[in-house]
Motif scaffolding. Structure first.
Motif, mmCIF file in Angstrom:
data_model
loop_
_atom_site.group_PDB
_atom_site.id
_atom_site.type_symbol
_atom_site.label_atom_id
_atom_site.label_comp_id
_atom_site.label_asym_id
_atom_site.label_seq_id
_atom_site.Cartn_x
_atom_site.Cartn_y
_atom_site.Cartn_z
ATOM 1 N N ALA A 1 -25.001 -61.873 -25.518
ATOM 2 C CA ALA A 1 -26.085 -62.288 -24.836
ATOM 3 C C ALA A 1 -25.626 -62.553 -23.236
ATOM 4 N N ASP A 2 -24.440 -63.290 -23.080
ATOM 5 C CA ASP A 2 -24.078 -63.861 -21.769
ATOM 6 C C ASP A 2 -22.629 -63.579 -21.539
ATOM 7 N N ARG A 3 -22.254 -62.568 -20.766
ATOM 8 C CA ARG A 3 -20.862 -61.959 -21.066
ATOM 9 C C ARG A 3 -20.274 -62.961 -19.734
ATOM 10 N N ALA A 4 -21.021 -63.971 -19.090
ATOM 11 C CA ALA A 4 -20.292 -64.652 -18.127
ATOM 12 C C ALA A 4 -19.930 -65.958 -19.021
ATOM 13 N N ARG A 5 -20.305 -66.227 -20.291
ATOM 14 C CA ARG A 5 -20.031 -67.391 -21.008
ATOM 15 C C ARG A 5 -19.092 -66.750 -22.107
ATOM 16 N N SER A 6 -19.272 -65.729 -22.575
ATOM 17 C CA SER A 6 -18.367 -65.317 -23.582
ATOM 18 C C SER A 6 -18.564 -63.729 -23.845
ATOM 19 N N LEU A 7 -17.452 -62.987 -24.401
ATOM 20 C CA LEU A 7 -17.391 -61.601 -24.452
ATOM 21 C C LEU A 7 -17.803 -61.317 -26.071
ATOM 22 N N ALA A 8 -17.740 -62.248 -26.645
ATOM 23 C CA ALA A 8 -17.868 -62.242 -28.249
ATOM 24 C C ALA A 8 -19.190 -61.930 -28.348
ATOM 25 N N SER A 9 -19.549 -61.157 -29.577
ATOM 26 C CA SER A 9 -20.891 -60.876 -29.953
ATOM 27 C C SER A 9 -21.364 -62.027 -30.712
ATOM 28 N N GLU B 1 -31.877 -55.194 -27.278
ATOM 29 C CA GLU B 1 -32.637 -55.940 -26.544
ATOM 30 C C GLU B 1 -31.846 -57.103 -26.437
ATOM 31 N N GLY B 2 -31.604 -57.680 -25.067
ATOM 32 C CA GLY B 2 -30.839 -58.854 -24.777
ATOM 33 C C GLY B 2 -29.601 -58.775 -24.865
ATOM 34 N N GLU B 3 -29.043 -57.354 -24.912
ATOM 35 C CA GLU B 3 -27.505 -57.372 -24.619
ATOM 36 C C GLU B 3 -27.008 -57.239 -23.232
ATOM 37 N N ALA B 4 -25.947 -58.119 -22.927
ATOM 38 C CA ALA B 4 -25.743 -58.308 -21.404
ATOM 39 C C ALA B 4 -25.162 -57.129 -20.850
ATOM 40 N N HIS B 5 -24.533 -55.903 -21.849
ATOM 41 C CA HIS B 5 -24.002 -54.483 -21.324
ATOM 42 C C HIS B 5 -25.251 -53.606 -21.339
ATOM 43 N N GLY B 6 -26.315 -53.957 -21.691
ATOM 44 C CA GLY B 6 -27.410 -53.032 -21.611
ATOM 45 C C GLY B 6 -28.064 -52.633 -20.106
ATOM 46 N N GLY B 7 -28.997 -51.719 -20.372
ATOM 47 C CA GLY B 7 -29.597 -51.253 -18.940
ATOM 48 C C GLY B 7 -29.455 -49.719 -18.874
ATOM 49 N N LEU B 8 -30.103 -49.139 -18.187
ATOM 50 C CA LEU B 8 -30.126 -47.575 -17.948
ATOM 51 C C LEU B 8 -29.101 -47.515 -16.916
#
Length: 108
Positions: free
Chosen positions: A20-28, A42-49
């Motif tokens: 959800a927030d890769r600045a906080r943690s890369l853990a799922s 939806e809500g994934e930090a790595h998402g987007g076109l």
């Protein structure tokens, strides 16, 4: 000859998560369910076109150039994270883990 051939293989999804927030943690973080589009979960930090280019593609694009995002979804076999499965999957930032019954080698 078609590129995609029908098979008898199927998968059972046993874990779903998102970063959800890769600045906080890369853990799922685990989810009970997920809405998935071409942009990812939806809500994934790595998402987007698209995403800004980074050091991984610096020989192809100047840093920060908008490029096609191909990191929206990360799916693995549970076999590839067998030791302490959920902890290992979460630590890697995986979105889905599944079991492929009858598939002899799930480590590709």
């Amino acid at each position: 000859m078609p590129a995609l051939m029908p098979t008898d293989f199927y998968a059972e999804i046993v874990w779903i998560g998102r970063v959800a927030d890769r600045a906080r943690s890369l853990a799922s973080e685990p989810l009970d369910r997920a809405a998935i589009t071409f942009e990812g979960i939806e809500g994934e930090a790595h998402g987007g076109l698209t995403r800004p280019s980074c050091s991984r593609v610096k020989s192809q694009h100047k840093r920060g150039t908008p490029i096609r995002n191909v990191r929206q979804l990360s799916v693995v076999s549970v076999v590839s994270a067998i030791a302490n499965a959920e902890r290992a999957i979460r630590k890697r930032g995986i979105n889905m883990a599944g079991l492929l019954p009858g598939r002899p080698n799930q480590r590709h």
